[in-house]
Design a protein around this motif. Structure first.
Motif, PDB file in Angstrom:
ATOM      1  N   THR A 310      78.893  29.809 -10.202  1.00  0.00           N
ATOM      2  CA  THR A 310      79.525  30.997 -10.780  1.00  0.00           C
ATOM      3  C   THR A 310      78.574  32.168 -10.591  1.00  0.00           C
ATOM      4  OG1 THR A 310      80.636  29.623 -12.439  1.00  0.00           O
ATOM      5  CG2 THR A 310      80.499  31.979 -12.885  1.00  0.00           C
ATOM      6  N   ALA A 311      78.951  33.142  -9.761  1.00  0.00           N
ATOM      7  CA  ALA A 311      77.989  34.181  -9.379  1.00  0.00           C
ATOM      8  C   ALA A 311      78.630  35.558  -9.320  1.00  0.00           C
ATOM      9  CB  ALA A 311      77.379  33.851  -8.013  1.00  0.00           C
ATOM     10  N   SER A 312      77.775  36.574  -9.451  1.00  0.00           N
ATOM     11  CA  SER A 312      78.136  37.971  -9.193  1.00  0.00           C
ATOM     12  C   SER A 312      79.279  38.445 -10.092  1.00  0.00           C
ATOM     13  CB  SER A 312      78.459  38.136  -7.705  1.00  0.00           C
ATOM     14  OG  SER A 312      78.503  39.485  -7.346  1.00  0.00           O
ATOM     15  N   ALA A 313      80.413  38.840  -9.506  1.00  0.00           N
ATOM     16  CA  ALA A 313      81.534  39.349 -10.307  1.00  0.00           C
ATOM     17  C   ALA A 313      82.033  38.312 -11.302  1.00  0.00           C
ATOM     18  CB  ALA A 313      82.683  39.786  -9.391  1.00  0.00           C
ATOM     19  N   SER A 314      81.889  37.034 -10.973  1.00  0.00           N
ATOM     20  CA  SER A 314      82.255  35.969 -11.916  1.00  0.00           C
ATOM     21  C   SER A 314      81.374  36.020 -13.156  1.00  0.00           C
ATOM     22  CB  SER A 314      82.111  34.595 -11.268  1.00  0.00           C
ATOM     23  OG  SER A 314      83.003  34.447 -10.201  1.00  0.00           O
ATOM     24  N   GLU A 315      80.106  36.332 -12.953  1.00  0.00           N
ATOM     25  CA  GLU A 315      79.183  36.434 -14.079  1.00  0.00           C
ATOM     26  C   GLU A 315      79.457  37.687 -14.907  1.00  0.00           C
ATOM     27  OE1 GLU A 315      75.046  34.461 -12.923  1.00  0.00           O
ATOM     28  OE2 GLU A 315      75.802  35.697 -11.288  1.00  0.00           O
ATOM     29  N   ILE A 316      79.899  38.752 -14.254  1.00  0.00           N
ATOM     30  CA  ILE A 316      80.293  39.951 -14.996  1.00  0.00           C
ATOM     31  C   ILE A 316      81.451  39.624 -15.928  1.00  0.00           C
ATOM     32  CG2 ILE A 316      81.431  42.203 -14.739  1.00  0.00           C
ATOM     33  CD1 ILE A 316      79.692  42.688 -12.294  1.00  0.00           C
ATOM     34  N   LEU A 317      82.453  38.920 -15.409  1.00  0.00           N
ATOM     35  CA  LEU A 317      83.611  38.540 -16.229  1.00  0.00           C
ATOM     36  C   LEU A 317      83.201  37.582 -17.341  1.00  0.00           C
ATOM     37  CD1 LEU A 317      86.610  38.409 -16.883  1.00  0.00           C
ATOM     38  CD2 LEU A 317      86.885  36.725 -15.039  1.00  0.00           C
ATOM     39  N   ALA A 318      82.420  36.562 -17.005  1.00  0.00           N
ATOM     40  CA  ALA A 318      81.994  35.587 -18.020  1.00  0.00           C
ATOM     41  C   ALA A 318      81.154  36.254 -19.103  1.00  0.00           C
ATOM     42  CB  ALA A 318      81.203  34.456 -17.349  1.00  0.00           C
ATOM     43  N   LYS A 337      73.105  36.274 -10.281  1.00  0.00           N
ATOM     44  CA  LYS A 337      73.059  37.409  -9.336  1.00  0.00           C
ATOM     45  C   LYS A 337      73.491  38.662 -10.091  1.00  0.00           C
ATOM     46  CE  LYS A 337      74.850  39.158  -4.940  1.00  0.00           C
ATOM     47  NZ  LYS A 337      75.577  40.333  -5.445  1.00  0.00           N
ATOM     48  N   GLY A 338      72.496  39.471 -10.459  1.00  0.00           N
ATOM     49  CA  GLY A 338      72.785  40.651 -11.264  1.00  0.00           C
ATOM     50  C   GLY A 338      72.666  41.947 -10.494  1.00  0.00           C
ATOM     51  N   LEU A 352      76.827  47.733   6.681  1.00  0.00           N
ATOM     52  CA  LEU A 352      75.550  47.603   5.991  1.00  0.00           C
ATOM     53  C   LEU A 352      75.832  47.394   4.514  1.00  0.00           C
ATOM     54  CD1 LEU A 352      72.549  47.836   6.946  1.00  0.00           C
ATOM     55  CD2 LEU A 352      72.544  50.106   5.918  1.00  0.00           C
ATOM     56  N   ALA A 353      75.360  46.273   3.982  1.00  0.00           N
ATOM     57  CA  ALA A 353      75.450  46.005   2.545  1.00  0.00           C
ATOM     58  C   ALA A 353      74.140  46.443   1.917  1.00  0.00           C
ATOM     59  CB  ALA A 353      75.696  44.524   2.290  1.00  0.00           C
ATOM     60  N   VAL A 354      74.215  47.376   0.977  1.00  0.00           N
ATOM     61  CA  VAL A 354      73.018  47.932   0.354  1.00  0.00           C
ATOM     62  C   VAL A 354      73.093  47.713  -1.155  1.00  0.00           C
ATOM     63  CG1 VAL A 354      71.624  50.003   0.001  1.00  0.00           C
ATOM     64  CG2 VAL A 354      72.857  49.692   2.154  1.00  0.00           C
ATOM     65  N   THR A 355      72.058  47.123  -1.715  1.00  0.00           N
ATOM     66  CA  THR A 355      71.995  46.953  -3.164  1.00  0.00           C
ATOM     67  C   THR A 355      71.754  48.317  -3.801  1.00  0.00           C
ATOM     68  OG1 THR A 355      71.170  44.691  -3.003  1.00  0.00           O
ATOM     69  CG2 THR A 355      70.754  45.854  -5.069  1.00  0.00           C
ATOM     70  N   VAL A 356      72.725  48.780  -4.589  1.00  0.00           N
ATOM     71  CA  VAL A 356      72.683  50.135  -5.122  1.00  0.00           C
ATOM     72  C   VAL A 356      72.464  50.182  -6.634  1.00  0.00           C
ATOM     73  CG1 VAL A 356      74.127  51.055  -3.270  1.00  0.00           C
ATOM     74  CG2 VAL A 356      75.209  50.194  -5.361  1.00  0.00           C
ATOM     75  N   ALA A 357      72.647  49.074  -7.308  1.00  0.00           N
ATOM     76  CA  ALA A 357      72.510  49.070  -8.768  1.00  0.00           C
ATOM     77  C   ALA A 357      72.342  47.637  -9.250  1.00  0.00           C
ATOM     78  CB  ALA A 357      73.733  49.714  -9.420  1.00  0.00           C
ATOM     79  N   LYS A 358      71.917  47.511 -10.493  1.00  0.00           N
ATOM     80  CA  LYS A 358      71.940  46.221 -11.165  1.00  0.00           C
ATOM     81  C   LYS A 358      72.921  46.322 -12.326  1.00  0.00           C
ATOM     82  CE  LYS A 358      68.197  46.972 -14.511  1.00  0.00           C
ATOM     83  NZ  LYS A 358      66.923  46.431 -15.065  1.00  0.00           N
ATOM     84  N   TYR A 359      73.355  45.186 -12.825  1.00  0.00           N
ATOM     85  CA  TYR A 359      74.266  45.245 -13.962  1.00  0.00           C
ATOM     86  C   TYR A 359      73.707  44.457 -15.142  1.00  0.00           C
ATOM     87  CZ  TYR A 359      76.168  40.537 -13.019  1.00  0.00           C
ATOM     88  OH  TYR A 359      76.326  39.197 -12.849  1.00  0.00           O
ATOM     89  N   GLU A 360      74.185  44.824 -16.305  1.00  0.00           N
ATOM     90  CA  GLU A 360      73.844  44.138 -17.544  1.00  0.00           C
ATOM     91  C   GLU A 360      75.129  43.780 -18.262  1.00  0.00           C
ATOM     92  OE1 GLU A 360      71.536  46.984 -19.638  1.00  0.00           O
ATOM     93  OE2 GLU A 360      69.736  46.732 -18.400  1.00  0.00           O
ATOM     94  N   THR A 361      75.108  42.699 -19.011  1.00  0.00           N
ATOM     95  CA  THR A 361      76.281  42.315 -19.807  1.00  0.00           C
ATOM     96  C   THR A 361      76.469  43.338 -20.931  1.00  0.00           C
ATOM     97  OG1 THR A 361      75.089  40.969 -21.423  1.00  0.00           O
ATOM     98  CG2 THR A 361      75.694  39.906 -19.326  1.00  0.00           C
ATOM     99  N   PRO A 362      77.594  43.289 -21.647  1.00  0.00           N
ATOM    100  CA  PRO A 362      77.818  44.248 -22.737  1.00  0.00           C
ATOM    101  C   PRO A 362      76.689  44.308 -23.752  1.00  0.00           C
ATOM    102  CG  PRO A 362      79.856  43.127 -22.229  1.00  0.00           C
ATOM    103  CD  PRO A 362      78.797  42.466 -21.393  1.00  0.00           C
ATOM    104  N   ILE A 367      70.836  39.423 -16.242  1.00  0.00           N
ATOM    105  CA  ILE A 367      70.930  38.002 -15.913  1.00  0.00           C
ATOM    106  C   ILE A 367      70.428  37.684 -14.506  1.00  0.00           C
ATOM    107  CG2 ILE A 367      72.820  37.658 -17.533  1.00  0.00           C
ATOM    108  CD1 ILE A 367      73.614  37.577 -13.878  1.00  0.00           C
ATOM    109  N   HIS A 368      69.863  38.675 -13.788  1.00  0.00           N
ATOM    110  CA  HIS A 368      69.451  38.418 -12.413  1.00  0.00           C
ATOM    111  C   HIS A 368      68.352  37.359 -12.361  1.00  0.00           C
ATOM    112  CE1 HIS A 368      69.289  39.092  -8.188  1.00  0.00           C
ATOM    113  NE2 HIS A 368      68.010  39.425  -8.212  1.00  0.00           N
ATOM    114  N   LYS A 369      68.583  36.329 -11.597  1.00  0.00           N
ATOM    115  CA  LYS A 369      67.724  35.164 -11.438  1.00  0.00           C
ATOM    116  C   LYS A 369      67.608  34.334 -12.722  1.00  0.00           C
ATOM    117  CE  LYS A 369      64.875  37.103  -7.726  1.00  0.00           C
ATOM    118  NZ  LYS A 369      63.505  37.413  -7.253  1.00  0.00           N
ATOM    119  N   LEU A 370      68.347  34.717 -13.763  1.00  0.00           N
ATOM    120  CA  LEU A 370      68.308  33.997 -15.033  1.00  0.00           C
ATOM    121  C   LEU A 370      69.622  33.290 -15.325  1.00  0.00           C
ATOM    122  CD1 LEU A 370      66.536  36.721 -17.205  1.00  0.00           C
ATOM    123  CD2 LEU A 370      65.486  34.690 -16.166  1.00  0.00           C
TER     124      LEU A 370
END
Length: 413
Positions: A310-318, A337-338, A352-362, A367-370
């Protein structure tokens, strides 16, 4: 004195002109390959989340790589790969035209290939199966989650990037690809599998009523990917299950590698009346938030199944459902993957895929690497799609037990 000053002035002007036309690549005429390299450099320079660029002088790197003689487009791609590798961050990467096209097709909802979701194990560096797609040639061939792919058409996968491996497995309908598979389960023999590629519908949703609980109808929704049609497909599934009298839901995000960020937000809004869904933080440290509004499609109890895939957008939803108290998470800790990527199209059809931001849960958890730890931790060995929802699916059974007991308690009170 004036004559001497005149000659000094002439020498200075000549020196400047010489620097402009000989030694300064900034104003020299660039080749098409150099322009492609420059545009890739600029996109990273303008958008990349780390404005220290991995603690290196990004401008000096530009000058260094521009001085190379680029003989053809493939050499240019290799040079861009080398430049991006200095960031030491795998999600910022070049997508060659075929790879970029395949990604567009995947997020659009259909492709031709073997039907495998794959990833590179961050601990071992091996190419592994996240999951075979339902009804795909790979599933029919008996390939399962966590199996290792050793070779693709005889090419050692340790020499391939994730995108290169995916591209080699995709191809025209009816063509054949050979995979050498090392099964995850101990004691199984390495085998070579010849698979015929097929057109695969990437409808990301499977929905049904759980048949084990006649007294309490529980709706089951499996979301495989956040492609363009995912939010509408989930909404349609909920509406259909509501008509069948569903009293509770299981949302299965296991082995969902993510997809489009905005689609993940839209799916979260289907389950929430209000509340924050996700926070994003860009390179300047500026925060932005996305929230739910309106009315959720259902207020029925919800359990969410998650695992290491379960990664990325799935983790945002969860994370949104967990932090807002909307759903109880069951299973294993998620991938972690945050980071958020933006896709940019280059003039020659590459991307080109460029990492532009990180996200945090509400609740502002990074959660990146965690990863996200479920409310109810339930470990289990990999199962195939035919075993989902059966007695061997321990995570599913735990979700059923939690939902039925909570509904029974609510009725009693």
């Amino acid at each position: 004195m004036r004559k001497r000053a005149f000659w000094v002035t002439i020498l200075v002007i000549c020196s400047l002109l010489l620097n402009c036309f000989v030694g300064n690549p900034i104003v020299s005429a660039f080749t098409q390959d150099q322009k492609l390299l420059l545009q890739s450099w600029r996109l990273v320079n303008q958008a990349y989340i780390d404005n220290s660029f991995n603690n290196q002088d990004w401008w000096s790197l530009r000058q260094q790589f521009l001085q190379r003689h680029l003989h053809d487009r493939e050499e240019t791609y290799d040079t861009i790969d080398e430049m991006l590798a200095t960031l030491d961050e795998p999600f910022t990467r070049l997508l060659r035209p075929g790879q970029y096209h395949n990604l567009q097709v995947s997020t659009a909802g259909e492709l031709s290939g073997v039907g495998l979701q794959i990833n590179i194990n961050p601990e071992t560096g091996n190419l592994e199966v996240v999951a075979p797609l339902t009804g795909s040639p790979a599933e029919s061939a008996g390939i399962k989650a966590r199996d290792r792919i050793l070779k693709i058409d005889g090419v050692d996968t340790t020499t391939l990037t994730l995108d290169e491996a995916a591209a080699k497995m995709r191809g025209s309908n009816g063509t054949q690809v050979s995979l050498t598979i090392e099964p995850y389960q101990a004691g199984k023999v390495i085998r070579k599998v010849n698979i015929i590629r097929a057109n695969i519908s990437l409808s990301p949703v499977f929905a049904d009523i759980d048949s084990q609980n006649q007294s309490i109808p529980i709706g089951y929704i499996r979301l495989n990917q956040f492609s363009a049609n995912a939010a509408q497909d989930v909404a349609d599934a909920v509406a259909n299950l509501e008509q069948q009298g569903t009293k509770a839901y299981i949302l299965d995000l296991r082995n969902n590698p993510g997809g489009l960020l905005q689609v993940g937000i839209e799916v979260a809004r289907l389950w929430l009346d209000d509340g924050t869904i996700v926070h994003t933080v860009n390179r300047q440290g500026i925060r932005d938030s996305f929230s739910a509004f309106g009315s959720a499609l259902t207020k029925a109890p919800l359990a969410v199944l998650v695992n290491k895939g379960t990664a990325s957008a799935s983790e945002i939803l969860a994370g949104a459902l967990q932090d807002n108290g909307r759903g109880i998470l069951v299973g294993e800790k998620t991938f972690g993957k945050g980071l958020i990527q933006s896709l940019f199209e280059l003039p020659d059809g590459a991307g080109l895929a460029v990492t532009v931001a990180k996200y945090e849960t509400p609740n502002h958890k990074d959660i990146h690497k965690l990863g996200i730890v479920p409310d109810e931790v339930v470990s289990q060995d990999p199962i195939n799609y035919r075993e989902i929802g059966t007695d061997v699916d321990l995570q599913y059974q735990a979700a059923i037990k939690l939902l039925t007991s909570n509904i029974a308690m609510a009725h009693a009170s």
